[in-house]
Design an enzyme around this catalytic site. Structure first.
Site, PDB file in Angstrom:
ATOM      1  N   LYS A  15      53.252  35.632  23.228  1.00  0.00           N
ATOM      2  CA  LYS A  15      54.408  35.517  24.135  1.00  0.00           C
ATOM      3  C   LYS A  15      54.043  35.857  25.578  1.00  0.00           C
ATOM      4  CE  LYS A  15      56.295  38.795  21.465  1.00  0.00           C
ATOM      5  NZ  LYS A  15      55.076  39.310  20.813  1.00  0.00           N
ATOM      6  N   HIS A  23      47.277  29.238  16.375  1.00  0.00           N
ATOM      7  CA  HIS A  23      47.796  28.064  15.659  1.00  0.00           C
ATOM      8  C   HIS A  23      48.908  28.473  14.674  1.00  0.00           C
ATOM      9  CE1 HIS A  23      44.608  29.854  13.309  1.00  0.00           C
ATOM     10  NE2 HIS A  23      45.184  29.352  12.219  1.00  0.00           N
ATOM     11  N   THR A  71      54.235  28.104  15.816  1.00  0.00           N
ATOM     12  CA  THR A  71      55.224  28.890  16.561  1.00  0.00           C
ATOM     13  C   THR A  71      54.792  30.354  16.710  1.00  0.00           C
ATOM     14  OG1 THR A  71      56.366  29.179  14.452  1.00  0.00           O
ATOM     15  CG2 THR A  71      57.234  27.491  15.936  1.00  0.00           C
ATOM     16  N   ARG A  72      55.256  30.999  17.783  1.00  0.00           N
ATOM     17  CA  ARG A  72      55.059  32.429  17.990  1.00  0.00           C
ATOM     18  C   ARG A  72      56.357  33.029  18.532  1.00  0.00           C
ATOM     19  NH1 ARG A  72      51.200  31.552  15.427  1.00  0.00           N
ATOM     20  NH2 ARG A  72      49.043  32.165  15.751  1.00  0.00           N
ATOM     21  N   CYS A 127      44.756  33.058   9.765  1.00  0.00           N
ATOM     22  CA  CYS A 127      44.735  33.226  11.224  1.00  0.00           C
ATOM     23  C   CYS A 127      44.068  34.579  11.501  1.00  0.00           C
ATOM     24  CB  CYS A 127      46.183  33.202  11.709  1.00  0.00           C
ATOM     25  SG  CYS A 127      46.411  33.106  13.476  1.00  0.00           S
ATOM     26  N   HIS A 174      49.158  42.994   9.644  1.00  0.00           N
ATOM     27  CA  HIS A 174      48.002  43.592   8.957  1.00  0.00           C
ATOM     28  C   HIS A 174      48.014  43.204   7.474  1.00  0.00           C
ATOM     29  CE1 HIS A 174      47.449  45.527  12.715  1.00  0.00           C
ATOM     30  NE2 HIS A 174      48.521  46.269  12.604  1.00  0.00           N
ATOM     31  N   LYS A 233      59.376  30.344   7.831  1.00  0.00           N
ATOM     32  CA  LYS A 233      58.018  30.864   8.093  1.00  0.00           C
ATOM     33  C   LYS A 233      58.015  32.387   8.093  1.00  0.00           C
ATOM     34  CE  LYS A 233      54.544  30.948  11.768  1.00  0.00           C
ATOM     35  NZ  LYS A 233      54.227  30.505  13.136  1.00  0.00           N
TER      36      LYS A 233
END
Ligand SMILES: Cc1cc2nc3c(=O)[nH]c(=O)nc-3n(C[C@H](O)[C@H](O)[C@H](O)COP(=O)(O)OP(=O)(O)OC[C@H]3O[C@@H](n4cnc5c(N)ncnc54)[C@H](O)[C@@H]3O)c2cc1C
Length: 381
Positions: A344, A45, A48-49, A311, A267, A262
């Site tokens: 992706k 979620h 965007t990626r 996330c 990590h 964004k």
């Protein structure tokens, strides 16, 4: 008990794609998802990626990426919806750093169009960036981003049109091998199948104990900040980036979908977690980690905070994926440990999982992703 050719456990990024590819091959398939479709409790979620070809993590991802792009474009055509937006990509670090060197190596080995930019050239060409001396970048024009939740919806809806059954709000409690097949039991019923495809994201180790030390969940936080000069951060002015600097490794996107530039840190605060007990609130320390980086390297983006979301990453020891058959049960296929860079690839992972479920092997080279690499890597006594 209803019997299927294949059951897909988890209908997130990878599971939705596996479901689609299995249904496309005319198999009778059931997808089971414990939350909504889509939802905000897993790894896919936040709208965007990034997708990028100049892959610094390892050059052998590039052929998979080419196929992933092709399959995303096919999916867009099928659903008549835009899912992939091209912005170009920046991979930046000191000249001897992994991000720049790895990205350049992938470009050279696979003859990808690209340009090497020093910090001044980069800042001049894309003025949202304010990188310091000593940082060098690979610009690759095919980079961009996927609309991740829309991708899940698209895969699920096309799979359903092809006959796939999908159950949301149903939690898998366990599974077991039965002869050559499997039986899966949930909080709503029991199902049997010839094959089981496990795409459970951060919950993978709860369903496959062999993954306990190999697919470790980690808390992440995404931030959106309102730019003071928004024109510099629009899709056509601002390529997505991966960047290794003093503060760590970060990634970011132009403004899209919801207000704000964004940004995220790989990590984030290095917090290993149990996904059922993770702190899902974002706190001041989370925000400051992202704001400090933004203020230093993208000062025109560091306005008021718009959104913060938590996330989950699921990390393997070498940060390469696990795409393989179960070590003892060839009727069980596993897609796990995407280590913060998997989305992706969902489209091609769906194809790989369908290959593995159908024939036990894949048309794609999976050497980098085998489970046995972890045994080979451990010391012998
Ligand atoms: C903050 C952040 C930023 C990222 N940025 C990028 C990026 O820019 N580019 C990129 O390529 N990748 C990125 N990634 C990584 C990428 O998003 C993940 O690799 C990918 O989403 C993993 O997909 P998945 O299917 O494994 O997990 P998920 O999408 O979480 O799917 C797993 C599903 O299994 C379900 N499930 C689990 N257990 C059960 C059960 N018992 N019963 C039923 N269902 C179950 C879950 O509810 C979930 O829906 C990022 C990840 C994060 C967290």
């Amino acid at each position: 008990m209803t019997h299927y050719d294949a059951i897909v456990l988890g209908v997130g990024g990878m599971g939705s794609a596996a479901l689609y590819h299995l249904a496309r091959r005319h198999l009778r398939v059931l997808g089971i998802e414990r939350y909504n479709i889509p939802h905000e409790m897993g790894s896919s979620h936040g709208l965007t990626r990034i997708i990028r070809l100049a892959y610094y993590e390892h050059p052998s991802y590039v052929p998979l990426l080419r196929r992933a792009y092709e399959l995303w474009r096919q999916l867009e055509n099928t659903v008549q919806e835009r899912l992939l937006i091209i912005t170009g990509s920046i991979d930046a670090s000191p000249a001897d750093g992994e991000v720049f060197m790895g990205s350049k190596a992938s470009c050279d080995i696979h003859h990808l169009p690209h340009a090497v930019l020093d910090h001044q050239e980069l800042n001049a060409r894309f003025p949202g960036y304010r990188l310091p001396q000593g940082i060098v970048a690979v610009y690759q024009p095919d980079g961009g981003f996927l609309l991740s939740e829309r991708c899940i919806v698209a895969h699920v809806m096309v799979a359903q049109e092809l006959g796939a059954e999908v159950h949301g709000q149903e939690r898998v409690l366990g599974w077991e091998a039965k002869g050559q097949g499997v039986e899966v039991h949930t909080d709503r019923g029991r199902y049997s199948a010839e094959k089981l495809v496990i795409c459970a994201g951060a919950w993978g180790a709860k369903l496959v104990p062999e993954l306990a030390t190999l697919a470790v969940p980690e808390r992440q936080v995404l931030g959106w900040f309102q730019p003071t000069r928004p024109a510099l951060f629009r899709v056509h002015a601002f390529p997505v980036f991966n960047m290794a600097v003093e503060e760590g490794r970060y990634y970011g996107f132009p403004i899209y979908g919801i207000p704000g530039f964004k940004v995220g840190r790989y990590h984030h605060l290095e917090q290993r977690v149990d996904p059922d007990r993770m702190d899902r609130e974002a706190h001041r320390e989370d925000e400051e980690t992202l704001r400090h980086f933004t203020a230093r390297y993208f000062p025109d983006a560091a306005g008021p905070t718009m959104s913060l979301k938590t996330c989950l990453f699921t990390n393997t020891p070498d940060e390469h994926f696990i795409l393989d058959l179960h070590p003892d049960l060839p009727q069980v296929c596993i897609a796990a440990g995407f280590s913060g860079h998997g989305f992706k690839f969902c489209s091609v992972v769906g194809e790989i999982m369908a290959d593995l479920a159908q024939t036990g092997r894949s048309r794609h080279d999976l050497e980098l992703f085998r489970l046995r690499r972890f045994q080979e890597a451990s010391p012998t006594h």
